[in-house]
Design a protein around this motif. Sequence first.
Motif, PDB file in Angstrom:
ATOM      1  N   LYS A   1      -4.339  -3.672  -2.189  1.00 30.35           N
ATOM      2  CA  LYS A   1      -3.350  -3.003  -1.711  1.00 30.35           C
ATOM      3  C   LYS A   1      -3.256  -3.366  -0.017  1.00 30.35           C
ATOM      4  N   VAL A   2      -1.974  -3.639   0.340  1.00 25.96           N
ATOM      5  CA  VAL A   2      -2.054  -4.525   1.727  1.00 25.96           C
ATOM      6  C   VAL A   2      -0.630  -3.807   2.330  1.00 25.96           C
ATOM      7  N   ARG A   3      -0.650  -3.877   3.802  1.00 29.23           N
ATOM      8  CA  ARG A   3       0.512  -3.759   4.533  1.00 29.23           C
ATOM      9  C   ARG A   3       0.640  -4.757   5.137  1.00 29.23           C
TER      10      ARG A   3
ATOM     11  N   ILE B   1      -2.847  -6.555   5.990  1.00 32.64           N
ATOM     12  CA  ILE B   1      -3.990  -5.777   6.179  1.00 32.64           C
ATOM     13  C   ILE B   1      -4.213  -4.954   4.852  1.00 32.64           C
TER      14      ILE B   1
ATOM     15  N   GLY C   1     -11.084  -7.184   5.998  1.00 33.12           N
ATOM     16  CA  GLY C   1      -9.697  -6.507   5.951  1.00 33.12           C
ATOM     17  C   GLY C   1      -8.454  -7.068   6.013  1.00 33.12           C
TER      18      GLY C   1
ATOM     19  N   ALA D   1       0.747  -1.151   0.046  1.00 33.80           N
ATOM     20  CA  ALA D   1      -0.069   0.073  -0.051  1.00 33.80           C
ATOM     21  C   ALA D   1       0.852   1.366   0.032  1.00 33.80           C
ATOM     22  N   ASP D   2       1.999   1.240   0.519  1.00 37.30           N
ATOM     23  CA  ASP D   2       2.852   2.348   0.632  1.00 37.30           C
ATOM     24  C   ASP D   2       3.774   2.477  -0.281  1.00 37.30           C
TER      25      ASP D   2
ATOM     26  N   GLU E   1     -15.947   0.290  -2.527  1.00 34.21           N
ATOM     27  CA  GLU E   1     -15.991   1.052  -1.378  1.00 34.21           C
ATOM     28  C   GLU E   1     -17.644   1.088  -0.799  1.00 34.21           C
TER      29      GLU E   1
ATOM     30  N   THR F   1      -5.954  -2.280   2.583  1.00 34.58           N
ATOM     31  CA  THR F   1      -6.434  -1.021   2.539  1.00 34.58           C
ATOM     32  C   THR F   1      -7.173  -0.595   1.474  1.00 34.58           C
ATOM     33  N   GLN F   2      -7.107  -1.458   0.435  1.00 34.27           N
ATOM     34  CA  GLN F   2      -8.058  -1.172  -0.810  1.00 34.27           C
ATOM     35  C   GLN F   2      -8.172  -2.403  -1.732  1.00 34.27           C
TER      36      GLN F   2
END
Lengths: 140, 140
Positions: free
Chosen positions: A101-103, A85, A61, A38-39, B124, A87-88
């Motif tokens: 998108k993950v962390r 985790i 999630g 994600a980052d 979303e 995020t999208q």
Amino acid sequence: MTSPIFPAAPDKQALERGPALAPRFDANGLVAAVAQHADTGEILMLAWMNDEALKLTLDTGVAHYFSRSRNGLWKKGETSGQLQIVTQVRIDCDQDAVVIKVRPQGDGGACHVGFRSCFYRVWENGQLVEREEEHVHDHA
Amino acid sequence: MTSPIFPAAPDKQALERGPALAPRFDANGLVAAVAQHADTGEILMLAWMNDEALKLTLDTGVAHYFSRSRNGLWKKGETSGQLQIVTQVRIDCDQDAVVIKVRPQGDGGACHVGFRSCFYRVWENGQLVEREEEHVHDHA
């Protein structure tokens, strides 16, 4: 393959432009899932989701996949600690592939070989070279 | 499926850590290929390559895929102008998926629907929303 969990898109317009999530699972009941950091934007892994894994990913999630080798639901990181985790979640035009998108949690890795990403090898001068990506896609 | 073009890895060590490109094509003779924008990190599309498409991609530096719908080799952009110049090819731990870093030509898009990326929809609040990514992964 139809799913008891998700609807099928009635037509091409609904499939490509509609608001309904209507994944097109293949003959094995799977869609491809690309996990992207994600980052940093680094692509971490490509795996598969059946309808249950996708539903759990959306609802909790936390990334869930379908393990083809173990033939079952796979909560990534359940044993390794490398939970992801989410995020999208994005889906493509014909709804047979998702990007999540993950962390990554735990040690921050995603690959069982020990690298941060499964894509740790680059094709270079006719052979594969192990070289992880630099963080070229860090947030500006 | 074995390929006349690429070798098979003799063992797990060679598959995961060796310098030989030994893709594991599936029962249909395909590996998954993720095209990622070389500059922004945006994931543009997920497609498939057979051995011939992968070889051509490596040899020419222009992305080639295998079209499952047309059941044949597909030089992306041949008609649309959206050729993809390949700057890097990566392969994953078990060599059944590749990531190619590309610079899209023509209008800069990759998706037949008209968006820059095929992943133009985000999940979303229980539905899909069309929203292209901002360039969050631009070079810092």
